[in-house]
Design a protein around this motif. Structure first.
Motif, mmCIF file in Angstrom:
data_model
loop_
_atom_site.group_PDB
_atom_site.id
_atom_site.type_symbol
_atom_site.label_atom_id
_atom_site.label_comp_id
_atom_site.label_asym_id
_atom_site.label_seq_id
_atom_site.Cartn_x
_atom_site.Cartn_y
_atom_site.Cartn_z
ATOM 1 N N LYS A 150 34.159 3.254 16.498
ATOM 2 C CA LYS A 150 33.425 2.253 17.276
ATOM 3 C C LYS A 150 32.028 1.976 16.692
ATOM 4 N N PRO A 151 32.016 1.419 15.473
ATOM 5 C CA PRO A 151 30.728 1.147 14.833
ATOM 6 C C PRO A 151 30.007 -0.012 15.509
ATOM 7 N N ARG A 152 28.758 -0.193 15.161
ATOM 8 C CA ARG A 152 28.002 -1.338 15.664
ATOM 9 C C ARG A 152 28.150 -2.498 14.698
ATOM 10 N N ILE A 153 28.337 -2.145 13.430
ATOM 11 C CA ILE A 153 28.527 -3.199 12.435
ATOM 12 C C ILE A 153 29.662 -2.787 11.506
ATOM 13 N N ALA A 154 30.674 -3.644 11.405
ATOM 14 C CA ALA A 154 31.828 -3.327 10.572
ATOM 15 C C ALA A 154 31.858 -4.273 9.383
ATOM 16 N N VAL A 155 31.921 -3.693 8.185
ATOM 17 C CA VAL A 155 32.064 -4.487 6.969
ATOM 18 C C VAL A 155 33.493 -4.271 6.489
ATOM 19 N N LEU A 156 34.257 -5.331 6.427
ATOM 20 C CA LEU A 156 35.671 -5.207 6.064
ATOM 21 C C LEU A 156 35.885 -5.873 4.712
ATOM 22 N N ASP A 157 36.148 -5.062 3.690
ATOM 23 C CA ASP A 157 36.299 -5.605 2.342
ATOM 24 C C ASP A 157 37.774 -5.864 2.042
ATOM 25 N N MET B 256 18.061 -9.128 18.171
ATOM 26 C CA MET B 256 17.793 -8.568 16.837
ATOM 27 C C MET B 256 19.114 -8.395 16.068
ATOM 28 N N ALA B 257 19.026 -8.651 14.773
ATOM 29 C CA ALA B 257 20.246 -8.488 13.967
ATOM 30 C C ALA B 257 20.617 -7.009 13.856
ATOM 31 N N LEU B 258 21.920 -6.739 13.890
ATOM 32 C CA LEU B 258 22.383 -5.359 13.698
ATOM 33 C C LEU B 258 22.272 -4.989 12.228
ATOM 34 N N LEU B 259 22.630 -5.969 11.408
ATOM 35 C CA LEU B 259 22.533 -5.773 9.958
ATOM 36 C C LEU B 259 21.721 -6.919 9.374
ATOM 37 N N GLU B 260 20.719 -6.570 8.623
ATOM 38 C CA GLU B 260 19.944 -7.616 7.963
ATOM 39 C C GLU B 260 19.724 -7.248 6.504
ATOM 40 N N LEU B 261 20.039 -8.193 5.646
ATOM 41 C CA LEU B 261 19.785 -8.014 4.217
ATOM 42 C C LEU B 261 18.664 -8.969 3.842
ATOM 43 N N ARG B 262 17.644 -8.430 3.197
ATOM 44 C CA ARG B 262 16.518 -9.270 2.791
ATOM 45 C C ARG B 262 16.378 -9.232 1.281
ATOM 46 N N ASN B 263 16.607 -10.361 0.673
ATOM 47 C CA ASN B 263 16.455 -10.496 -0.779
ATOM 48 C C ASN B 263 17.069 -9.318 -1.542
ATOM 49 N N LEU B 264 18.293 -8.968 -1.173
ATOM 50 C CA LEU B 264 18.923 -7.760 -1.721
ATOM 51 C C LEU B 264 19.415 -7.958 -3.162
ATOM 52 N N HIS B 265 18.947 -7.076 -4.027
ATOM 53 C CA HIS B 265 19.402 -7.061 -5.420
ATOM 54 C C HIS B 265 20.072 -5.711 -5.669
ATOM 55 N N VAL B 266 21.237 -5.746 -6.308
ATOM 56 C CA VAL B 266 21.959 -4.508 -6.578
ATOM 57 C C VAL B 266 22.355 -4.466 -8.046
ATOM 58 N N ALA B 267 22.132 -3.311 -8.663
ATOM 59 C CA ALA B 267 22.494 -3.143 -10.076
ATOM 60 C C ALA B 267 23.444 -1.969 -10.242
ATOM 61 N N LEU B 268 24.241 -2.021 -11.314
ATOM 62 C CA LEU B 268 25.110 -0.907 -11.673
ATOM 63 C C LEU B 268 24.269 0.176 -12.338
ATOM 64 N N GLU B 269 24.904 1.313 -12.590
ATOM 65 C CA GLU B 269 24.152 2.424 -13.180
ATOM 66 C C GLU B 269 23.575 2.081 -14.561
ATOM 67 N N ASP B 270 24.260 1.174 -15.281
ATOM 68 C CA ASP B 270 23.735 0.800 -16.616
ATOM 69 C C ASP B 270 22.657 -0.287 -16.526
#
Ligand code: ATP
Ligand code: MG
Length: 255
Positions: free
Chosen positions: A169-176, A1-15
């Motif tokens: 010691k995370p399970r999923i690390a997002v490094l920006d 199983m995926a640790l992180l899964e994004l499904r059809n993710l849409h993100v908007a700003l506050e405006d």
């Protein structure tokens, strides 16, 4: 199983401006995924939304951690579930030392895992682990007693982000863009620190502009991200191709 899964993710700003326009992505343990894309394409927005930053609204789609829907969960709940985000621009927290910040973060996670009962890490155990990780990541002891990121150099901030990851010691690390601003030696140390943690217990999502860090942390998958969408996917060779030819191939479609 995926640790992180994004499904059809849409993100908007506050405006209401839509920045992320339908992303599907699954990161399993033992896997390194790289996201590469031009400035302003929405990579950090994606990372913030995944981490649960309240300024970024998920307007459609889902975020799953370990199969559990976390779309509506707060940032703390996601962290307790094992998600870690290393920021592109880490914030300073004057008044809170690196050491006390780390201890609070660890204790918050331990408490959540103990079903809400306080279960603080014994101080000697904490110090031993902290000093071992600092040694490994070449973070000076002096830095640990300073206020978090307050007056830190760009490279020091990035190293301390990785120190946090190593301690939590995370399970999923997002490094920006953890690689940007690092000198060559620091890049190797930081990449080595990430590589050591990727395994049966952790997967990583590495956002970067340069293929260089990928020489040290070889990605299993490279996703090209342009204008809020993944426009192409491939293996490590794709990062080399991008380095040669850039993003023009996808960007011109906008005109
Ligand atoms: N809080 C905010 N307020 C206003 N605009 C924002 C905000 N956050 C992001 N944006 C805008 O959304 C777009 C995407 O920004 P984002 O930081 O996600 O890009 P990026 O792909 O990470 O770029 P870079 O490679 O330069 O880091 C940009 O046009 C940016 O100005
Ligand atoms: Mg960014």
């Amino acid at each position: 199983m995926a640790l992180l899964e994004l499904r059809n993710l849409h993100v908007a700003l506050e405006d209401g401006t839509e920045i992320v326009k339908g992303v599907d992505l699954a990161v399993a343990s033992n896997e390194v995924h790289a996201i590469m894309g031009p400035n302003g394409s929405g990579k950090s927005t994606l990372a913030y939304a995944v981490a649960g930053h309240p300024a970024y609204e998920i307007t459609e789609g889902q975020i799953l951690l370990d199969g559990e829907d976390m779309t509506e969960a707060g940032a703390d709940e996601r962290a307790q579930k094992g998600l870690f985000l290393a920021f592109q621009y880490p914030h300073a927290i004057p008044g809170v030392t690196v050491t006390s910040f780390l201890r609070s973060a660890i204790n918050a996670i331990r408490k959540a895992r103990a079903g809400g009962v306080e279960d603080p890490v014994p101080v000697p155990e904490f110090r031993k682990e902290l000093f071992a990780q600092m040694e490994r990541l070449k973070v000076s002891r002096e830095l640990a007693s300073r206020y978090l990121n307050d007056g830190f150099s760009g490279g020091e901030k990035k190293r301390v982000e990785i120190l946090q990851m190593a301690m939590l010691k995370p399970r999923i690390a997002v490094l920006d863009e953890t690689d940007s601003g690092l000198d060559i030696d620091a890049l190797k140390i930081v990449a080595g620190g990430v590589k050591e943690l990727v395994g049966p217990e952790m997967g990583a999502l590495v956002i970067t502009h340069y293929q260089r860090i990928l020489n040290y942390i070889k990605p299993d998958f490279v996703h090209v991200f342009v204008d809020g969408e993944i426009v192409e996917e491939g293996g490590p060779e794709l990062a080399h191709e991008l380095e040669r030819s850039g993003y023009a191939k996808w960007e011109k479609e906008k005109v």
